[in-house]
Design an enzyme around this catalytic site. Structure first.
Site, PDB file in Angstrom:
ATOM      1  N   ARG A  11     -31.377  32.428   8.890  1.00  0.00           N
ATOM      2  CA  ARG A  11     -32.347  31.517   9.251  1.00  0.00           C
ATOM      3  C   ARG A  11     -32.118  30.538  10.459  1.00  0.00           C
ATOM      4  NH1 ARG A  11     -33.651  28.432   3.963  1.00  0.00           N
ATOM      5  NH2 ARG A  11     -35.325  27.471   5.182  1.00  0.00           N
ATOM      6  N   CYS A  12     -31.030  30.723  11.031  1.00  0.00           N
ATOM      7  CA  CYS A  12     -30.324  29.962  12.087  1.00  0.00           C
ATOM      8  C   CYS A  12     -30.810  30.693  13.412  1.00  0.00           C
ATOM      9  CB  CYS A  12     -28.798  30.027  12.051  1.00  0.00           C
ATOM     10  SG  CYS A  12     -27.994  29.094  13.679  1.00  0.00           S
TER      11      CYS A  12
END
Length: 115
Positions: A11-12
């Site tokens: 998700r980063c």
């Protein structure tokens, strides 16, 4: 071909960019999604050594809400290591290990010094 281990959070954006850079460079990659498979204290100690860190706080995301909620600003040493084990969201990301050295992939180009 270099073998790289990336402690990755999909998700980063920086983590995704770092993984893409390693793939573009043709590295053999082991992806560890550390939010699903939190590192044990011994692994965190080893990562700190590979990163050249002596203070666990330097491996932590101190702006995360959990950091404040857990009162980690007042903690030291092993308490911080344990917090990263039980709340892996606190670990700075991504971390890339090649051989016995590691770097943070912030910015992603930092990994170029390892490969």
């Amino acid at each position: 071909m270099n073998h790289a281990v990336i402690y990755h959070n999909p998700r980063c954006s920086k983590s995704r960019q770092t993984l893409a850079l390693l793939e573009d460079k043709g590295c053999d990659i082991t992806v560890i999604e550390y939010l699903k498979n939190a590192p044990e204290p011994g692994e965190i100690h080893k990562l700190m050594t590979q990163l050249g860190l002596t203070d666990p706080r330097d491996m932590m995301r101190t702006k995360e809400e959990e950091y404040k909620q857990l009162g980690l600003a007042e903690q030291q040493g092993e308490a911080l290591i344990q917090a990263m084990t039980t709340t892996p969201k606190l670990i700075e990301r991504p971390i890339v290990v090649v051989g016995e050295r590691a770097v943070f992939g912030r910015p992603p180009e930092n990994v170029l010094e390892l490969i």
